[in-house]
Structure formats: C-alpha cells, structure tokens
Design a protein around this motif. Structure first.
Motif, PDB file in Angstrom:
ATOM      1  N   GLU A   1      -5.060 -51.370 -39.515  1.00  0.00           N
ATOM      2  CA  GLU A   1      -5.887 -52.563 -39.698  1.00  0.00           C
ATOM      3  C   GLU A   1      -6.026 -52.897 -41.178  1.00  0.00           C
ATOM      4  O   GLU A   1      -5.940 -54.070 -41.576  1.00  0.00           O
ATOM      5  CB  GLU A   1      -7.270 -52.348 -39.069  1.00  0.00           C
ATOM      6  N   ARG A   2      -6.232 -51.866 -42.002  1.00  0.00           N
ATOM      7  CA  ARG A   2      -6.359 -52.113 -43.444  1.00  0.00           C
ATOM      8  C   ARG A   2      -5.053 -52.662 -44.015  1.00  0.00           C
ATOM      9  O   ARG A   2      -5.058 -53.612 -44.809  1.00  0.00           O
ATOM     10  CB  ARG A   2      -6.735 -50.820 -44.163  1.00  0.00           C
ATOM     11  N   LEU A   3      -3.933 -52.079 -43.602  1.00  0.00           N
ATOM     12  CA  LEU A   3      -2.647 -52.551 -44.104  1.00  0.00           C
ATOM     13  C   LEU A   3      -2.356 -53.969 -43.635  1.00  0.00           C
ATOM     14  O   LEU A   3      -1.802 -54.778 -44.383  1.00  0.00           O
ATOM     15  CB  LEU A   3      -1.514 -51.614 -43.640  1.00  0.00           C
ATOM     16  N   THR A   4      -2.743 -54.289 -42.405  1.00  0.00           N
ATOM     17  CA  THR A   4      -2.538 -55.643 -41.895  1.00  0.00           C
ATOM     18  C   THR A   4      -3.320 -56.646 -42.726  1.00  0.00           C
ATOM     19  O   THR A   4      -2.812 -57.718 -43.076  1.00  0.00           O
ATOM     20  CB  THR A   4      -2.954 -55.729 -40.414  1.00  0.00           C
ATOM     21  N   ASP A   5      -4.569 -56.310 -43.040  1.00  0.00           N
ATOM     22  CA  ASP A   5      -5.380 -57.187 -43.893  1.00  0.00           C
ATOM     23  C   ASP A   5      -4.704 -57.385 -45.257  1.00  0.00           C
ATOM     24  O   ASP A   5      -4.700 -58.500 -45.808  1.00  0.00           O
ATOM     25  CB  ASP A   5      -6.774 -56.598 -44.100  1.00  0.00           C
ATOM     26  N   GLU A   6      -4.125 -56.306 -45.794  1.00  0.00           N
ATOM     27  CA  GLU A   6      -3.474 -56.400 -47.098  1.00  0.00           C
ATOM     28  C   GLU A   6      -2.191 -57.227 -47.026  1.00  0.00           C
ATOM     29  O   GLU A   6      -1.877 -57.980 -47.953  1.00  0.00           O
ATOM     30  CB  GLU A   6      -3.177 -54.998 -47.632  1.00  0.00           C
ATOM     31  N   ILE A   7      -1.444 -57.101 -45.916  1.00  0.00           N
ATOM     32  CA  ILE A   7      -0.243 -57.922 -45.736  1.00  0.00           C
ATOM     33  C   ILE A   7      -0.625 -59.394 -45.718  1.00  0.00           C
ATOM     34  O   ILE A   7       0.006 -60.240 -46.364  1.00  0.00           O
ATOM     35  CB  ILE A   7       0.492 -57.540 -44.436  1.00  0.00           C
ATOM     36  N   GLU A   8      -1.683 -59.710 -44.982  1.00  0.00           N
ATOM     37  CA  GLU A   8      -2.115 -61.100 -44.860  1.00  0.00           C
ATOM     38  C   GLU A   8      -2.609 -61.652 -46.194  1.00  0.00           C
ATOM     39  O   GLU A   8      -2.574 -62.864 -46.415  1.00  0.00           O
ATOM     40  CB  GLU A   8      -3.219 -61.196 -43.804  1.00  0.00           C
ATOM     41  N   ALA A   9      -3.066 -60.777 -47.084  1.00  0.00           N
ATOM     42  CA  ALA A   9      -3.598 -61.227 -48.372  1.00  0.00           C
ATOM     43  C   ALA A   9      -2.525 -61.362 -49.450  1.00  0.00           C
ATOM     44  O   ALA A   9      -2.812 -61.879 -50.537  1.00  0.00           O
ATOM     45  CB  ALA A   9      -4.674 -60.251 -48.855  1.00  0.00           C
ATOM     46  N   ARG A  10      -1.297 -60.927 -49.165  1.00  0.00           N
ATOM     47  CA  ARG A  10      -0.232 -61.039 -50.165  1.00  0.00           C
ATOM     48  C   ARG A  10       0.140 -62.508 -50.380  1.00  0.00           C
ATOM     49  O   ARG A  10      -0.109 -63.357 -49.509  1.00  0.00           O
ATOM     50  CB  ARG A  10       1.015 -60.263 -49.710  1.00  0.00           C
ATOM     51  N   PRO A  11       0.751 -62.848 -51.535  1.00  0.00           N
ATOM     52  CA  PRO A  11       1.137 -64.245 -51.785  1.00  0.00           C
ATOM     53  C   PRO A  11       2.031 -64.795 -50.675  1.00  0.00           C
ATOM     54  O   PRO A  11       2.956 -64.115 -50.204  1.00  0.00           O
ATOM     55  CB  PRO A  11       1.898 -64.148 -53.116  1.00  0.00           C
TER      56      PRO A  11
END
Length: 201
Positions: free
Chosen positions: A71-81
């Motif tokens: 879940e944390r990694l998914t949030d970080e993927i979505e926040a990438r440019p």
C-alpha cells in the motif's frame, strides 16, 4: 467531522501495524506453532477481540506487513511525476523501500526461514503477494492510460516488477551477499527492461 474521521483512520492503521509487527516478531522469535492470538494481542497491548477485528488468523497477521508495504509503495508510485517512465517510477520506489547491511540481511534471512518452515504461512504470503500485484497493476494502469479489466500491460508490468524484486531478495538473503540488495534490484529491473537478453557465454 473530517478531522475526526482522519484521526480514527490513523488510530486503526496504527493498531493494525502494531498487531502485524507483533505477530511477525513473535513468529520469528518463537516459531509460528508457539504463537497464539492472545500473545499477539498482548504484545500489541490490545484485546484478542480487537485482533479479530483486523485479522482472521495469526498467519494472516504474520504476513500483513507485505500488504501494508505494498500500500505504501502504491501511494508512492501514484505520487511520482506523471511524465516519468513507469519503470523509472517502479525502480525508484522499490529501491527506496529496501535496506542493505548486515542487520537487514539477518532480519530477511530469519523472515524467509520462518515463512518456508510453515506451509500455512506460505499460503497467506502468496495471497498477500497477489494482492500486492493487483494493487500495483491498478496504479500502473492509471499512470499508463490502460485498463486492468481488459489490458495485459499493467498486470504484466506489476508481475514482472514484483518477481524481479522477490528474486533479488531471495538471492541476497540466501547466503553471504556478494552484491548489495540495491544492486541486485537495479540489475533485475534493468534486465527486464532490456528484454532479458541471454547472458554471453
């Protein structure tokens, strides 16, 4: 009202994380067969009834950290440019999630040994990994303008990235590491991006 909901959700997330951490720690220290729901609840300072509000079994709690990590990694993927190539985004978030060094290596070895020794935990881990793959596929679909209900692409990318990461971890944890985990993960991603060319003989 929104602040109250936010506080309530943070408390629930904290309780889940405490239960998952306690379950995993006790399983490594004592062996899965010696871990009870009551012991997990006590270690997290909650009641067994509260435990069952979050998990259906000790095995589910033991591997819950995989889902939380995903879940944390998914949030970080979505926040990438938005214009960043998807493989660059995936590599950045995966590399940012791993630790190198002797202490991290020892923890990973203990984790893998604990899981492999108990088929019931393996089954729950496989289910957690499949949940992770689906979450990644959803995030990748948004980033790439694809549809998880009809397109292979987001599922294949999510599966390939997950397998590359797991393989790197398995090799790194299987014995005295010749390369760092960061190097192995980066190498795995690079080989997939290059179409897995056959190594020269």
């Amino acid at each position: 009202m929104t602040a109250e909901v936010g506080l309530r959700e943070r408390k629930k997330a904290a309780t889940r994380a405490a239960l998952a951490g306690a379950a995993n720690r006790l399983a490594i220290e004592l062996g899965v067969e010696h871990v009870t729901v009551e012991a997990i609840a006590a270690a997290a300072d909650v009641s067994p009834r509260t435990f069952h509000n979050y998990f259906s079994s000790r095995e589910e709690a033991i591997v819950a950290s995989i889902i939380d990590w995903a879940e944390r990694l998914t949030d970080e993927i979505e926040a990438r440019p938005a214009d960043e190539p998807i493989w660059d985004s995936l590599l950045a978030v995966f590399l940012g999630s791993v630790e190198d060094g002797a202490a991290a290596h020892a923890r990973m070895m203990a984790q893998i040994e604990m899981v492999l020794a108990h088929p019931s935990v393996i089954a729950n881990q496989l289910a957690a990994l499949d949940t992770m793959r689906r979450r990644f596929a959803e995030a990748i679909a948004v980033r790439t303008g694809t549809d998880t209900s009809r397109d292979l692409y987001p599922h294949l990318i999510a599966g390939a990235a997950g397998l590359a990461f797991k393989t790197a971890v398995d090799i790194w944890a299987s014995g005295p590491p010749e390369r760092s985990l960061h190097e192995l993960v980066a190498d795995g991603f690079a080989q997939i991006r290059n179409g897995l060319p056959q190594p020269g003989r």
